[in-house]
Design an enzyme around this catalytic site. Structure first.
Site, short mmCIF file in Angstrom:
data_model
loop_
_atom_site.label_atom_id
_atom_site.label_comp_id
_atom_site.label_asym_id
_atom_site.label_seq_id
_atom_site.Cartn_x
_atom_site.Cartn_y
_atom_site.Cartn_z
N SER A 51 52.59 36.40 59.32
CA SER A 51 53.84 36.20 58.58
C SER A 51 54.46 37.53 58.16
CB SER A 51 53.54 35.39 57.32
OG SER A 51 52.82 36.19 56.41
N GLY A 52 53.73 38.62 58.34
CA GLY A 52 54.21 39.89 57.81
C GLY A 52 53.63 40.16 56.44
N GLY A 53 53.00 39.14 55.84
CA GLY A 53 52.43 39.29 54.50
C GLY A 53 51.00 39.83 54.54
N VAL A 54 50.47 40.09 53.35
CA VAL A 54 49.17 40.74 53.24
C VAL A 54 48.04 39.85 53.78
CG1 VAL A 54 47.51 41.73 51.61
CG2 VAL A 54 49.95 41.99 51.20
N ASP A 55 48.03 38.57 53.39
CA ASP A 55 46.88 37.73 53.73
C ASP A 55 46.73 37.53 55.23
OD1 ASP A 55 46.71 37.55 51.01
OD2 ASP A 55 47.54 35.53 50.88
N SER A 56 47.82 37.15 55.90
CA SER A 56 47.66 36.90 57.33
C SER A 56 47.37 38.20 58.07
CB SER A 56 48.90 36.19 57.91
OG SER A 56 50.03 37.01 57.86
N CYS A 69 32.70 30.94 24.99
CA CYS A 69 33.60 30.08 24.22
C CYS A 69 33.09 28.63 24.18
CB CYS A 69 35.02 30.19 24.77
SG CYS A 69 36.24 29.56 23.61
N HIS A 71 36.27 36.11 24.67
CA HIS A 71 36.45 36.07 26.13
C HIS A 71 36.30 37.47 26.72
CE1 HIS A 71 37.78 31.88 26.54
NE2 HIS A 71 38.16 32.05 25.29
N GLU A 85 36.33 38.20 29.74
CA GLU A 85 37.03 38.29 31.02
C GLU A 85 38.47 38.75 30.89
OE1 GLU A 85 35.92 35.64 29.48
OE2 GLU A 85 37.21 33.87 29.68
#
Ligand code: XMP
Length: 510
Positions: free
Chosen positions: A221-226, A80, A167, A169
């Site tokens: 934290s209980g979340g995915v990342d941590s 682009c 694009h 992507e």
């Protein structure tokens, strides 16, 4: 890292992150850098991609990347704005377009070229631009056209330089991934060996080399990342990783106990700290959302600091920072956008903790974090959990917070979320939760008049939380959920469903 790398130069397009993700889906590692902060170690990159931009090359302020050492020397793909830039400043011409060039188009001419291998006439591409390339640059050779855009793709003869107006992507460009593969694998000859397994192996080795026998503390934290960050560190340093999971009293029903057990089952060295009372005390009488967030952030740091200080000789603090947080702070268009809400758990802990920071997921997008977790054999349910905000239910109880309101909302939320699971809808929704409204309304139960709380249910579809739309949940499901809530949760007599998109609304109500 022993893998071939792609350098993506960002001109501020809304799609730049998508380019990086599509490239990585091909198992090729890519990095985004602002066009005016090109890394000095150009040798580290085997190919370069120029992104799109909201800017026009015809503007006096047009962005001028320094392409010395890149153009003519490395395989280069210009998308682009990039394609227009190469045309306009290398002997071609770019002018304002007189037809609208947004949305779907189909290729009406496709040259026989390695770049377009396996892409056929009629293939759908996604256009989003208001300028158009009238004349190709010197040595430009036309490769593809659409009905409205003649110069939709070209290459520069005698160079490995390719340019496309559309694009590749975005998913609407149906052969976009094929095109990127043609460029990166067939033309630039990059090795697609950057897999989740390879990432795990190398990251674990890297962590071992970096940390040695030091101790590391990490807040789960209980979340995915941590959770994924913890697993990587656990693989690397075992019992020298000390995890702390704080109950702020604002988690979902039973979450503290259940998730703590799950973490222990994964072999993590984890300590659960129930600080509910401290958080609720700090919140008493506060009804402004930002004040609530600040109070929670402050108490979290105090609790975490108390716990970390009890551990002897900890040198490192691990965080679950992911790539979008990193690139947002170096964006080509001037850094982070206006603060709509302060997300307390982005930005880390204050300096006084004097710990060195380690961030094993710094290079990954959210979906990649999930894939890395899956390749380590982590539980699907843990990896597929909906995002849940750091301040928890505090920002879903509008106005001030009392233990009774927390109880009501935990019950309502549990009926809703368990209902989604039972109906097989949980994984179709990106994030869901209930909100306790600061209004009472009149109802009738049996022969009695009631005057009780109203709750709102929110379920959204999104990819990154930046934009979102409400989910069209089946009426039968909503009907059953509403009945269940009103019958089972004492203190609630009315349920409404939130049908606002983001923007203009946000996902959370506070
Ligand atoms: P909004 O409400 O800004 O939410 O549309 C976008 C995403 O961010 C989450 N969110 C937060 N996460 N601390 C967090 O850790 C916060 O203060 C916070 N506020 C919103 C929200 O749940 C959604 O996933």
């Amino acid at each position: 890292m022993q893998h071939d790398k792609v350098l993506i130069l960002d001109f501020g397009s809304q799609y730049t992150q998508l380019i990086a993700r599509r490239v990585r889906e091909l198992n090729i590692y890519s990095e985004i850098h602002p066009f005016n902060k090109i890394p000095k170690q150009l040798n580290d990159y085997k190919a370069v991609i120029l992104s799109g931009s909201p800017m026009s090359v015809r503007s006096a302020e047009a962005f001028h990347p320094e392409l010395k050492g890149i153009r003519g020397e490395k395989p280069l793909l210009a998308v682009c704005y990039g394609a227009q830039y190469l045309a306009h400043f290398s002997g071609g011409e770019v002018a304002e377009s007189n037809t609208r060039e947004y949305g779907r188009a189909n290729l009406s001419f496709v040259e026989d070229d390695l770049f377009l291998e396996n892409i056929s006439l009629g293939s759908q591409v996604w256009m989003s631009h208001s300028d158009t390339i009238k004349t190709l640059p010197t040595k430009g050779k036309l490769l593809a056209s659409t009905h409205d855009v003649k110069n939709a793709a070209y290459k520069i003869e005698d160079e490995q330089t390719y340019a496309i107006q559309f694009h590749p992507e975005v998913y609407h460009s149906t052969d976009g991934k094929q095109l990127l593969e043609n460029f990166l694998v067939k033309i630039a000859k990059l090795n697609p060996d950057w897999t989740p397994n390879a990432f795990v192996g190398e990251t674990v080795e890297g962590l071992q080399a970096k940390i040695g026998d030091d101790k590391v503390v990490l807040g789960l934290s209980g979340g995915v990342d941590s959770s994924v960050a913890a697993m990587l560190l656990h693989k690397a340093i075992g019992k020298n990783l000390y995890c702390i999971f704080v109950n702020n009293g604002l988690l979902r029903k039973n979450e503290f106990v259940d998730v703590l057990e799950q973490y222990k089952g994964m072999g993590l060295n984890v300590k659960g700290v129930d600080a509910s009372a401290r958080f609720l005390d700090a919140l008493a009488g506060k009804s402004d959302p930002e004040e609530k967030r600040k109070a929670i952030g402050r108490v979290f740091i105090e609790v975490f600091d108390d716990e970390a200080n009890q551990l002897d000789g900890v040198k490192w603090l691990a965080q679950g920072t992911i790539y979008p947080d990193v690139i947002e702070s170096v964006s080509a268009t001037g850094g982070p956008s206006a603060v709509i809400k302060s997300h307390h758990n982005v930005g880390g802990l204050p300096d006084f903790m004097k710990l060195k920071i380690v961030e094993p997921l710094r290079l990954l997008f959210k979906d990649e974090v999930r894939r890395v977790g899956a390749s380590m054999g982590m539980d699907k349910a843990l990896l597929g959990r909906h995002p849940f905000p750091g301040p928890g239910l505090a920002i879903r109880i509008l106005g001030d917070i009392t233990p009774e309101k927390v109880r009501i909302l935990q019950e309502v939320d549990a009926v809703f979320i368990n209902g989604l699971r039972d109906a097989g809808l949980y994984d179709k929704v990106w994030q869901a939760g209930a909100i306790l409204l600061p209004v009472n309304s009149v109802g009738v139960m049996g022969d009695e008049r009631t005057y009780e709380k109203c709750v709102a249910l929110r379920a959204v579809e999104s990819t990154d939380g930046m934009t979102a739309d409400w989910v069209n949940l089946p009426y039968e499901f909503l009907q059953k959920t509403s009945n269940d809530i009103i019958n089972k949760v004492k203190g609630v007599n009315r349920v409404v469903y939130d049908i606002s998109s983001k923007p203009p609304a946000t996902i959370e109500w506070e």
